[in-house]
Motif scaffolding. Structure first.
Motif, mmCIF file in Angstrom:
data_model
loop_
_atom_site.group_PDB
_atom_site.id
_atom_site.type_symbol
_atom_site.label_atom_id
_atom_site.label_comp_id
_atom_site.label_asym_id
_atom_site.label_seq_id
_atom_site.Cartn_x
_atom_site.Cartn_y
_atom_site.Cartn_z
ATOM 1 N N TYR A 113 -48.615 50.831 -8.921
ATOM 2 C CA TYR A 113 -47.226 51.143 -8.480
ATOM 3 C C TYR A 113 -46.931 50.456 -7.289
ATOM 4 C CZ TYR A 113 -47.652 55.249 -11.539
ATOM 5 O OH TYR A 113 -47.535 56.082 -12.803
ATOM 6 N N SER A 114 -47.767 50.159 -6.257
ATOM 7 C CA SER A 114 -47.282 49.531 -5.168
ATOM 8 C C SER A 114 -47.024 47.980 -5.513
ATOM 9 C CB SER A 114 -48.445 49.668 -4.116
ATOM 10 O OG SER A 114 -49.406 48.763 -4.361
ATOM 11 N N LEU A 115 -47.749 47.494 -6.540
ATOM 12 C CA LEU A 115 -47.236 46.110 -6.895
ATOM 13 C C LEU A 115 -45.984 46.010 -7.599
ATOM 14 C CD1 LEU A 115 -50.695 44.819 -8.218
ATOM 15 C CD2 LEU A 115 -49.466 44.285 -6.226
ATOM 16 N N ILE A 116 -45.830 47.118 -8.497
ATOM 17 C CA ILE A 116 -44.643 47.129 -9.348
ATOM 18 C C ILE A 116 -43.573 47.463 -8.596
ATOM 19 C CG2 ILE A 116 -43.406 48.670 -11.145
ATOM 20 C CD1 ILE A 116 -46.099 48.600 -12.596
ATOM 21 N N ALA A 117 -43.630 48.537 -7.220
ATOM 22 C CA ALA A 117 -42.581 48.590 -6.386
ATOM 23 C C ALA A 117 -41.797 47.638 -5.767
ATOM 24 C CB ALA A 117 -42.941 49.696 -5.332
ATOM 25 N N GLN A 118 -42.433 46.282 -5.954
ATOM 26 C CA GLN A 118 -41.934 45.179 -5.268
ATOM 27 C C GLN A 118 -41.145 44.313 -6.098
ATOM 28 O OE1 GLN A 118 -45.388 42.879 -3.237
ATOM 29 N NE2 GLN A 118 -46.313 44.955 -3.043
ATOM 30 N N LEU A 119 -41.052 44.768 -7.298
ATOM 31 C CA LEU A 119 -40.301 43.857 -8.510
ATOM 32 C C LEU A 119 -38.830 44.611 -8.452
ATOM 33 C CD1 LEU A 119 -42.791 44.551 -11.524
ATOM 34 C CD2 LEU A 119 -42.625 42.421 -10.135
ATOM 35 N N ASN A 120 -37.827 43.695 -9.064
ATOM 36 C CA ASN A 120 -36.387 44.002 -8.894
ATOM 37 C C ASN A 120 -36.465 45.022 -10.216
ATOM 38 O OD1 ASN A 120 -36.120 42.841 -11.744
ATOM 39 N ND2 ASN A 120 -36.072 40.935 -10.691
ATOM 40 N N PRO A 121 -35.401 45.985 -10.202
ATOM 41 C CA PRO A 121 -35.252 47.080 -11.116
ATOM 42 C C PRO A 121 -35.423 46.651 -12.543
ATOM 43 C CG PRO A 121 -33.742 47.160 -9.259
ATOM 44 C CD PRO A 121 -34.360 45.837 -9.072
ATOM 45 N N MET A 122 -34.961 45.550 -12.980
ATOM 46 C CA MET A 122 -34.930 45.205 -14.392
ATOM 47 C C MET A 122 -36.510 44.712 -14.645
ATOM 48 S SD MET A 122 -33.461 44.353 -16.955
ATOM 49 C CE MET A 122 -32.322 42.989 -17.731
ATOM 50 N N ASP A 123 -37.333 44.156 -13.756
ATOM 51 C CA ASP A 123 -38.624 43.864 -14.197
ATOM 52 C C ASP A 123 -39.401 45.196 -14.056
ATOM 53 O OD1 ASP A 123 -38.062 41.032 -14.445
ATOM 54 O OD2 ASP A 123 -38.618 40.575 -12.388
ATOM 55 N N LYS A 124 -39.315 46.077 -13.412
ATOM 56 C CA LYS A 124 -39.733 47.359 -13.298
ATOM 57 C C LYS A 124 -39.820 47.964 -14.585
ATOM 58 C CE LYS A 124 -39.166 48.673 -8.426
ATOM 59 N NZ LYS A 124 -38.590 49.615 -7.546
ATOM 60 N N ALA A 125 -38.399 48.017 -15.050
ATOM 61 C CA ALA A 125 -38.275 48.761 -16.496
ATOM 62 C C ALA A 125 -39.169 48.099 -17.513
ATOM 63 C CB ALA A 125 -36.766 48.740 -16.908
ATOM 64 N N LEU A 126 -39.032 46.642 -17.411
ATOM 65 C CA LEU A 126 -39.862 45.897 -18.263
ATOM 66 C C LEU A 126 -41.324 46.334 -18.439
ATOM 67 C CD1 LEU A 126 -38.021 42.457 -18.196
ATOM 68 C CD2 LEU A 126 -37.958 43.913 -20.134
ATOM 69 N N ILE A 127 -41.867 46.028 -17.353
ATOM 70 C CA ILE A 127 -43.273 46.105 -17.069
ATOM 71 C C ILE A 127 -43.627 47.759 -17.560
ATOM 72 C CG2 ILE A 127 -43.685 46.827 -14.715
ATOM 73 C CD1 ILE A 127 -45.810 44.550 -16.706
ATOM 74 N N MET A 129 -42.227 49.783 -19.269
ATOM 75 C CA MET A 129 -42.257 50.053 -21.090
ATOM 76 C C MET A 129 -43.487 49.259 -21.622
ATOM 77 S SD MET A 129 -38.241 50.034 -22.188
ATOM 78 C CE MET A 129 -37.626 49.196 -20.750
ATOM 79 N N TRP A 130 -43.665 48.085 -21.283
ATOM 80 C CA TRP A 130 -44.958 47.418 -21.639
ATOM 81 C C TRP A 130 -46.373 48.057 -21.297
ATOM 82 C CZ3 TRP A 130 -49.082 45.057 -19.088
ATOM 83 C CH2 TRP A 130 -49.953 44.226 -19.825
ATOM 84 N N LEU A 131 -46.303 48.723 -20.250
ATOM 85 C CA LEU A 131 -47.450 49.779 -19.978
ATOM 86 C C LEU A 131 -47.550 50.849 -20.716
ATOM 87 C CD1 LEU A 131 -47.622 49.352 -15.851
ATOM 88 C CD2 LEU A 131 -49.531 48.493 -17.716
ATOM 89 N N ASP A 132 -46.486 51.120 -21.314
ATOM 90 C CA ASP A 132 -46.458 52.439 -22.363
ATOM 91 C C ASP A 132 -46.576 51.857 -23.799
ATOM 92 O OD1 ASP A 132 -46.515 54.657 -20.507
ATOM 93 O OD2 ASP A 132 -44.460 54.895 -20.581
ATOM 94 N N GLU A 133 -47.077 50.658 -23.798
ATOM 95 C CA GLU A 133 -47.274 50.084 -25.163
ATOM 96 C C GLU A 133 -45.938 50.226 -26.140
ATOM 97 O OE1 GLU A 133 -50.963 52.001 -26.351
ATOM 98 O OE2 GLU A 133 -51.953 51.225 -24.775
ATOM 99 N N LEU A 134 -44.937 49.791 -25.568
ATOM 100 C CA LEU A 134 -43.630 49.887 -26.519
ATOM 101 C C LEU A 134 -43.782 48.105 -26.961
ATOM 102 C CD1 LEU A 134 -42.810 52.260 -24.947
ATOM 103 C CD2 LEU A 134 -40.518 51.438 -25.059
#
Length: 173
Positions: A113-127, A129-134
């Motif tokens: 989460y600390s790494l993902i928190a540094q991403l922009n909002p669009m990239d957060k959403a992408l990663i 959903m990918w982590l949730d195996e969509l």
């Protein structure tokens, strides 16, 4: 067929239970100092509650939940103020979330989460959903972007996050 409020609340509560992980994850990733987790989660639950009656099942329920959660979070971030619309507590059912007690998993998730928190909002959403195996197709539908854009953006995001560390990918196994 119209549902009465009691049936609607039971159906809504069951839906939230089925998608608790999505709701929690999206809210956690988008929470900030300006929009705290509890506030953004409440806003998401209100949006889900208001919209659930109109869910037409043109997509999967989880896809719809992702769309509502992400759109609500992005809207809340744009506003950058905790002035949320209110709804009577009497109108909403009580929703309980399960706590994560596994410390090792919790530590890995906090690191992630600390790494993902540094991403922009669009990239957060992408990663997220990918982590949730969509699938890339499902992510493309949720985000309203072409599948190939999802693939290339996810590739860049994963490279940013991993930067030589493999632990993140072990979370999926």
């Amino acid at each position: 067929m119209m549902m009465n409020n009691s049936d609607y609340n039971q159906s809504f509560t069951a839906m939230v239970g089925r998608h608790e992980k999505i709701i929690f994850s999206v809210c956690f990733f988008y929470a900030s100092r300006e929009v705290p987790f509890d506030d953004i989660r409440q806003e998401v639950l209100i949006s889900l509650y208001k919209g659930y009656r109109n869910f037409r099942q043109e997509s999967s329920e989880s896809t719809w939940v992702y769309k509502v959660c992400i759109n609500t979070c992005l809207f809340s971030l744009r506003k950058f103020t905790p002035k949320f619309k209110t709804i009577s507590f009497d109108e909403m059912p009580i929703v309980k979330f399960h706590d994560e007690n596994d410390n090792e998993t919790k530590e890995k998730l906090e690191w992630l989460y600390s790494l993902i928190a540094q991403l922009n909002p669009m990239d957060k959403a992408l990663i997220l959903m990918w982590l949730d195996e969509l699938s890339y197709e499902e992510i493309a539908i949720n985000m309203g972007i072409p599948r190939n854009t999802v693939a290339s953006r996810l590739h860049r995001v994963k490279e940013k996050i991993s930067s030589g560390k493999e632990e993140i990918w072990n979370l999926k196994n």
